[in-house]
Design a protein around this motif. Structure first.
Motif, PDB file in Angstrom:
ATOM      1  N   LEU A   1       0.949  -1.203  -0.048  1.00 53.03           N
ATOM      2  CA  LEU A   1       0.288  -0.027   0.429  1.00 53.03           C
ATOM      3  C   LEU A   1       0.873   1.323  -0.100  1.00 53.03           C
ATOM      4  N   VAL A   2       0.971   2.317  -1.333  1.00 51.86           N
ATOM      5  CA  VAL A   2       1.832   3.523  -0.761  1.00 51.86           C
ATOM      6  C   VAL A   2       0.892   4.361  -0.657  1.00 51.86           C
ATOM      7  N   ASN A   3       1.506   4.723   0.509  1.00 53.26           N
ATOM      8  CA  ASN A   3       0.994   5.587   1.355  1.00 53.26           C
ATOM      9  C   ASN A   3       1.357   7.245   0.111  1.00 53.26           C
ATOM     10  N   SER A   4       1.909   7.376  -0.958  1.00 53.34           N
ATOM     11  CA  SER A   4       1.845   8.638  -1.510  1.00 53.34           C
ATOM     12  C   SER A   4       0.301   9.673  -1.557  1.00 53.34           C
ATOM     13  N   ILE A   5      -0.604   8.776  -1.191  1.00 50.04           N
ATOM     14  CA  ILE A   5      -2.075   9.390  -1.461  1.00 50.04           C
ATOM     15  C   ILE A   5      -1.664  10.394  -0.542  1.00 50.04           C
ATOM     16  N   GLU A   6      -0.949  10.752   0.262  1.00 47.76           N
ATOM     17  CA  GLU A   6      -1.373  11.286   2.609  1.00 47.76           C
ATOM     18  C   GLU A   6      -0.993  12.408   1.558  1.00 47.76           C
ATOM     19  N   LYS A   7       0.228  12.561   0.598  1.00 48.89           N
ATOM     20  CA  LYS A   7       0.796  13.757   0.371  1.00 48.89           C
ATOM     21  C   LYS A   7      -0.117  14.597  -1.252  1.00 48.89           C
ATOM     22  N   PHE A   8       0.120  13.626  -1.796  1.00 48.99           N
ATOM     23  CA  PHE A   8       0.049  13.953  -3.465  1.00 48.99           C
ATOM     24  C   PHE A   8      -1.460  14.070  -3.465  1.00 48.99           C
ATOM     25  N   HIS A   9      -1.559  14.379  -5.162  1.00 46.90           N
ATOM     26  CA  HIS A   9      -3.129  13.540  -5.530  1.00 46.90           C
ATOM     27  C   HIS A   9      -3.145  13.379  -6.878  1.00 46.90           C
ATOM     28  N   ALA A  10      -4.116  13.054  -7.161  1.00 46.28           N
ATOM     29  CA  ALA A  10      -3.652  11.972  -9.035  1.00 46.28           C
ATOM     30  C   ALA A  10      -3.479  12.565  -9.932  1.00 46.28           C
ATOM     31  N   PHE A  11      -3.373  14.293  -9.755  1.00 43.60           N
ATOM     32  CA  PHE A  11      -2.651  15.234 -10.566  1.00 43.60           C
ATOM     33  C   PHE A  11      -1.505  15.710 -10.466  1.00 43.60           C
ATOM     34  N   ASN A  12      -0.515  15.567  -9.629  1.00 42.91           N
ATOM     35  CA  ASN A  12       0.209  16.359  -8.941  1.00 42.91           C
ATOM     36  C   ASN A  12       1.134  14.858 -10.233  1.00 42.91           C
ATOM     37  N   PHE A  13       1.330  15.718 -11.234  1.00 42.66           N
ATOM     38  CA  PHE A  13       2.763  14.621 -12.200  1.00 42.66           C
ATOM     39  C   PHE A  13       4.107  15.287 -11.866  1.00 42.66           C
ATOM     40  N   ASP A  14       3.748  16.684 -11.537  1.00 42.41           N
ATOM     41  CA  ASP A  14       4.954  17.473 -11.289  1.00 42.41           C
ATOM     42  C   ASP A  14       6.311  17.322 -10.381  1.00 42.41           C
ATOM     43  N   SER A  15       5.045  16.380  -8.993  1.00 42.16           N
ATOM     44  CA  SER A  15       6.158  15.672  -8.066  1.00 42.16           C
ATOM     45  C   SER A  15       6.221  14.213  -8.472  1.00 42.16           C
ATOM     46  N   TYR A  16       6.629  13.931 -10.263  1.00 37.16           N
ATOM     47  CA  TYR A  16       6.762  12.292  -9.437  1.00 37.16           C
ATOM     48  C   TYR A  16       7.977  12.054  -9.682  1.00 37.16           C
ATOM     49  N   LYS A  17       9.083  12.343  -9.205  1.00 35.75           N
ATOM     50  CA  LYS A  17      10.102  11.953  -8.364  1.00 35.75           C
ATOM     51  C   LYS A  17       9.861  11.958  -6.774  1.00 35.75           C
TER      52      LYS A  17
END
Length: 265
Positions: free
Chosen positions: A218-234
């Motif tokens: 279960l990847v927890n990036s959803i707590e900080k980012f949203h589905a259109f945060n392509f700019d935060s890809y790294k």
């Protein structure tokens, strides 16, 4: 045979690149991949022979970290605000043979058939690009895809973690869910409420598949980012890597403890 199931999640799905990197470091190479939406896109690139580092290079080369790179407004379309021209061009460049049989690994793509009202899995034929595009066709945002007379949209609408095609062929199934639902207590705006509703819907249908996964990340990036945060890809890719590595470290630790307990029993 090792099966790998990749969930949808828009930009959050880029975490699958980090997850694949972690799996390879653990000398785990899936034979059979299934995916919905972004999971289908990443899964197809991997199945065609692109490594995790090559996929990250594709993001940079094609400037996919710019959200508008993936949106081509088509305001007069009856089935969605944006066409799929950007994704179609990416697929043509990096998966030139539009056929499931040309892939180096077995791939299953989940789509939703609006005519029947059911999700379907596609894994053969010469419409590979079309089904990948359909699997990522977020309703209202992207145009629905008509294939052989049927209208298809994002597979994540009804099955965001499509484990089913792997169940009868794989000895081990690894599930990567980039849209798990974590408890929320601070809703600052109507957008927080709206996005939580969407995530909850996807999580509800994905959670039913958890029991079939021998390994579930279960990847927890959803707590900080949203589905259109392509700019935060790294950062999202790194979180996918971290969560996957941590899962296997914890699994190995638990296995070691169990073995020691058996020895001293």
């Amino acid at each position: 045979m090792i099966g790998l199931c990749l969930s949808g999640g828009g930009a959050l799905g880029l975490a699958h690149i980090g997850a694949l990197k972690a799996l390879e470091e653990k000398n785990i190479y899936p034979d059979y991949i299934s995916g919905s939406s972004m999971g289908a896109i990443i899964g197809a690139l991997y199945a065609s022979g692109h490594s995790p580092s090559q996929m990250e290079s594709i993001i940079e080369k094609e400037e996919l970290f710019k959200p508008l790179k993936l949106i081509n407004l088509h305001l007069f379309s009856k089935s969605g605000l944006s066409s799929h021209n950007a994704l179609r061009n990416i697929l043509r460049r990096y998966i030139p043979q539009n056929d499931f049989s040309a892939l180096k690994k077995r791939l299953a793509v989940c789509v939703v058939n609006l005519n029947s009202g059911r999700w379907e899995v596609k894994e053969e034929g010469n419409s590979l690009h079309e089904y990948i595009i359909a699997s990522a066709a977020i309703p209202m945002l992207y145009e629905a895809q008509t294939i052989d007379g049927n209208v298809y949209v994002d597979g994540g609408v009804l099955n965001n973690l499509p484990v089913n095609p792997l169940k009868h062929s794989c000895d081990r199934i690894i599930g990567i869910d980039v849209m798990p639902y974590f408890e929320h207590h601070n809703f600052k705006s109507k957008w927080d409420i709206a996005s939580s509703f969407i995530y909850l819907q996807s999580h509800s249908n994905a959670k039913r598949q958890y029991k079939y996964c021998h390994d579930l990340v279960l990847v927890n990036s959803i707590e900080k980012f949203h589905a259109f945060n392509f700019d935060s890809y790294k950062e999202i890719i790194q979180m996918g890597y971290n969560c996957t590595i941590n899962h296997f470290i914890e699994t190995e630790r638990e296995k070691s403890v169990s073995e020691k307990e058996l020895i001293h029993a």
